[in-house]
Design an enzyme around this catalytic site. Structure first.
Site, PDB file in Angstrom:
ATOM      1  N   ASP A  39       0.823  -1.208   0.000  1.00  0.00           N
ATOM      2  CA  ASP A  39       0.000   0.000   0.000  1.00  0.00           C
ATOM      3  C   ASP A  39       0.857   1.259   0.000  1.00  0.00           C
ATOM      4  O   ASP A  39       2.079   1.187  -0.073  1.00  0.00           O
ATOM      5  CB  ASP A  39      -1.033  -0.010   1.126  1.00  0.00           C
ATOM      6  CG  ASP A  39      -0.427  -0.358   2.459  1.00  0.00           C
ATOM      7  OD1 ASP A  39       0.620   0.219   2.776  1.00  0.00           O
ATOM      8  OD2 ASP A  39      -1.005  -1.206   3.175  1.00  0.00           O
ATOM      9  N   LYS A  61      -4.083   2.372   0.219  1.00  0.00           N
ATOM     10  CA  LYS A  61      -5.184   2.853   1.036  1.00  0.00           C
ATOM     11  C   LYS A  61      -4.973   4.315   1.345  1.00  0.00           C
ATOM     12  O   LYS A  61      -3.875   4.746   1.622  1.00  0.00           O
ATOM     13  CB  LYS A  61      -5.193   2.121   2.371  1.00  0.00           C
ATOM     14  CG  LYS A  61      -5.627   0.713   2.307  1.00  0.00           C
ATOM     15  CD  LYS A  61      -5.669   0.235   3.731  1.00  0.00           C
ATOM     16  CE  LYS A  61      -6.201  -1.169   3.839  1.00  0.00           C
ATOM     17  NZ  LYS A  61      -6.372  -1.515   5.242  1.00  0.00           N
ATOM     18  N   MET A 186      -3.625   8.457  12.462  1.00  0.00           N
ATOM     19  CA  MET A 186      -4.860   8.731  11.718  1.00  0.00           C
ATOM     20  C   MET A 186      -5.667   9.834  12.401  1.00  0.00           C
ATOM     21  O   MET A 186      -6.891   9.776  12.464  1.00  0.00           O
ATOM     22  CB  MET A 186      -5.721   7.460  11.615  1.00  0.00           C
ATOM     23  CG  MET A 186      -4.991   6.327  10.922  1.00  0.00           C
ATOM     24  SD  MET A 186      -5.960   4.811  10.878  1.00  0.00           S
ATOM     25  CE  MET A 186      -5.795   4.218  12.553  1.00  0.00           C
TER      26      MET A 186
HETATM   27  N1  SAH Z   1       0.921   0.232  10.680  1.00  0.00           N
HETATM   28  C1  SAH Z   1       1.265   1.610  10.562  1.00  0.00           C
HETATM   29  C2  SAH Z   1       0.105   2.526  10.858  1.00  0.00           C
HETATM   30  C3  SAH Z   1      -1.017   2.395   9.868  1.00  0.00           C
HETATM   31  S1  SAH Z   1      -2.361   3.475  10.198  1.00  0.00           S
HETATM   32  C4  SAH Z   1       2.479   1.902  11.457  1.00  0.00           C
HETATM   33  O1  SAH Z   1       2.843   1.084  12.281  1.00  0.00           O
HETATM   34  O2  SAH Z   1       3.090   2.950  11.283  1.00  0.00           O
HETATM   35  C5  SAH Z   1      -2.004   4.812   9.139  1.00  0.00           C
HETATM   36  C6  SAH Z   1      -1.567   6.012   9.934  1.00  0.00           C
HETATM   37  O3  SAH Z   1      -0.238   5.833  10.357  1.00  0.00           O
HETATM   38  C7  SAH Z   1      -1.554   7.304   9.168  1.00  0.00           C
HETATM   39  O4  SAH Z   1      -2.821   7.909   9.125  1.00  0.00           O
HETATM   40  C8  SAH Z   1      -0.579   8.122   9.982  1.00  0.00           C
HETATM   41  O5  SAH Z   1      -1.186   8.631  11.128  1.00  0.00           O
HETATM   42  C9  SAH Z   1       0.408   7.075  10.408  1.00  0.00           C
HETATM   43  N2  SAH Z   1       1.589   7.011   9.550  1.00  0.00           N
HETATM   44  C10 SAH Z   1       2.035   5.966   8.846  1.00  0.00           C
HETATM   45  N3  SAH Z   1       3.214   6.246   8.250  1.00  0.00           N
HETATM   46  C11 SAH Z   1       3.507   7.515   8.593  1.00  0.00           C
HETATM   47  C12 SAH Z   1       4.584   8.386   8.345  1.00  0.00           C
HETATM   48  N4  SAH Z   1       5.617   8.006   7.583  1.00  0.00           N
HETATM   49  N5  SAH Z   1       4.580   9.617   8.882  1.00  0.00           N
HETATM   50  C13 SAH Z   1       3.553  10.021   9.661  1.00  0.00           C
HETATM   51  N6  SAH Z   1       2.505   9.248   9.930  1.00  0.00           N
HETATM   52  C14 SAH Z   1       2.474   8.003   9.423  1.00  0.00           C
END
Ligand code: SAH
Length: 527
Positions: A39, A61, A186
């Protein structure tokens, strides 16, 4: 009936963005997978590790709309595994931190498919780390909590289960003091609700808050404010999802711990730099750019094509003891010569009676890495002119020199060596051909002004760039490229650029890849 052996589904954490932040196990699986389902939060360059014949499926997504709905993703995973494929489900951050890894593993379990979970570095911790904000600190915070900022559980949209039970239980009184540091994922769309509830339930309105957008990516942006101000701060800064929201005293540490996006330490931070070298060569330049904070955008415009017939080069390699010198003018030439030696079952002793000259340090390194041979001569500057000027033995009368190289290279070097008395044999080792498979994407980036710097590491990259773009109208070409900064590795490349009416804003003093990157760093960019 013959039974297909089922494949395994690997739920792999891709890390938060920076493509180097994947685990060794994750990388190993990426390199061998039959199918990769990924994704948008997984860095696209991770796919370069995949087998060329691997099936790559984007199920990107976005929080507002799901490009591929969860049940369809599940069907892809199960379907491919039942067909005997090993599937890597590559997920941003960690698969079990709001990544629906749990659900996908349940689906595999129910379908009787083996699965493995490969944890990843979650953005909940890494975005802060790259912004200089530790989630804990002995003086400022002894606990942290990771919380979803979504009002509703987004599984409702995809209909996999009953609407967000966890969400309905959301208890702000509890959340406000769940830990010293609160990290919301999120949460951007819902930031107003989050900040007002935290204040309502007792968190001081002066509590510092940071939003880190695209944490660990070169496009990372950070906005710092307080519970009272952050909503309007990010509105003014136009900061949007994906971002993590960090609430707590630890945010103040950014003032001293900022590093990744610190322009003083990493002057190329955030610059998007076009790298036009071949896929094989691009990585050195890209790695170096990345280490200085830039965002390299790789568009290999040429690819190396091996010849159909190597009998001529092979026979010269069999006669190496009749040569005094071999000259390698590119790492490709070293690679191909080494490949032929492997085929012929010759080892490096074949070179024992001749000396070896290389064009520059990168080729010298290739010679060492590939053949364990130390070059006898590396000129001061990596251009043909310098090779000749500083050649150790100016009288080459009666000396025999072999040059394996690209079919379409300049004649300057062989001609000059002949003038010095040598008998020069130029052997074609490979051809470079235009790779325009990515032209449309490149044109898109240029039209939308997403590239800050264009780098050219040889005359042929300039010619290929123009040819790959396929724009013959000069006016149109210069409009497309206006606003970009042009960088040349050396004077020959610069001349070629000028011949196409390109400006030359930057020229490397040392005509090497590290030299080019230093020149990029010294350039006075105006914001
Ligand atoms: N599994 C992922 C989270 C997925 S939910 C993890 O562990 O990081 C998706 C949310 O993760 C986004 O809406 C944002 O809030 C955050 N996110 C994921 N990658 C990011 C990044 N590089 N910088 C800032 N926020 C991030």
């Amino acid at each position: 009936m013959e039974q297909t052996v089922k494949g395994t589904v690997y739920l792999v954490g891709a890390g938060p963005g920076d493509p180097k932040l994947i685990t060794l196990r994750g990388l190993e699986l990426l390199q061998t997978a039959d199918v990769i389902v990924y994704d948008r939060l997984a860095h696209p360059s991770l796919l370069n590790h995949a087998r060329t014949d691997a099936e790559k499926i984007f199920v990107g997504k976005e929080s507002a709309h799901h490009v591929v709905k969860q049940p369809d993703i599940n069907r892809i995973l199960v379907g491919r595994a039942l067909a005997g494929k090993n599937v890597v489900r590559l997920k941003g951050g960690d698969p079990f931190v709001f990544g629906r890894g749990g659900e996908e593993a349940e689906i595999c379990h129910d379908a009787g498919i083996l699965f493995e979970i490969i944890p990843g570095i979650t953005s909940a911790i890494a975005a802060g780390a790259y912004a200089g904000i530790p989630v804990t600190h002995r003086d400022a915070s002894s606990s942290f909590a990771v919380i979803t900022g979504h009002e509703r559980d987004d599984s409702r949209e995809s209909g996999t289960r009953e609407p967000g039970q966890a969400e309905q239980r959301r208890n702000w009184a509890h959340i406000a003091y769940a830990a010293d540091t609160l990290v919301f994922l999120m949460g951007v769309e819902n930031l107003h609700e989050i900040t007002s509830q935290l204040q309502k339930y007792g968190r001081d309105s002066d509590t510092p808050v940071a939003l880190v957008q695209w944490g660990t990516w070169p496009k990372q942006r950070v906005v710092v404010g307080t519970l009272a101000t952050i909503v309007s701060d990010i509105h003014n800064a136009k900061l949007t999802s994906p971002a993590v929201c960090i609430v707590g005293e630890v945010v103040r540490l950014r003032e001293t711990l900022r590093w990744f996006d610190d322009p003083a330490a990493r002057p190329l931070f955030g610059k998007r730099v076009l790298v036009t070298r071949t896929r094989e060569q691009a990585s050195t330049l890209s790695d170096l750019l990345r280490s200085r904070g830039a965002d390299p955008v790789e568009f290999p415009l040429i690819k190396i094509q091996r010849l159909d017939d190597y009998s001529s080069l092979d026979s010269e390699l069999s006669l190496l003891n009749a040569y005094d010198w071999v000259v390698f003018t590119s790492t490709n030439a070293v690679d191909i010569a080494a490949e032929r030696m492997d085929k012929l079952q010759f080892d490096s002793r074949t070179f024992s009676s001749c000396k070896i000259a290389v064009i520059g340090p990168a080729t010298a390194a290739a010679l060492w890495n590939r053949c364990r041979i130390i070059a006898d001569y590396v000129p001061e500057e990596a251009v043909a002119e310098s090779v000749i000027e500083n050649w150790p033995d100016q009288n080459l009368n009666g000396k025999r020199i072999l040059i394996p190289r690209a079919a379409e290279a300049r004649e300057l070097l062989p001609d000059a060596l002949r003038k010095m008395g040598a008998e020069v044999n130029v052997q074609h080792a490979y051809e470079t051909i235009i790779d325009n498979s990515n032209t449309e994407n490149l044109l898109d980036l240029l039209r939308t002004h997403q590239l800050d710097v264009l780098t050219f590491s040889s005359s042929s990259t300039v010619k290929n760039f123009v040819e790959a773009l396929g724009i013959t109208d000069n006016q149109e070409l210069s409009e497309l490229l206006s606003g970009c900064i042009f960088a040349a590795i050396g004077p020959i490349t610069a001349d070629t650029m000028r011949s196409y009416n390109f400006p030359v804003h930057i020229m490397a003093e040392e005509h090497t890849i590290p030299g080019l990157v230093s020149a990029l760093e010294r350039y006075p960019y105006v914001k």
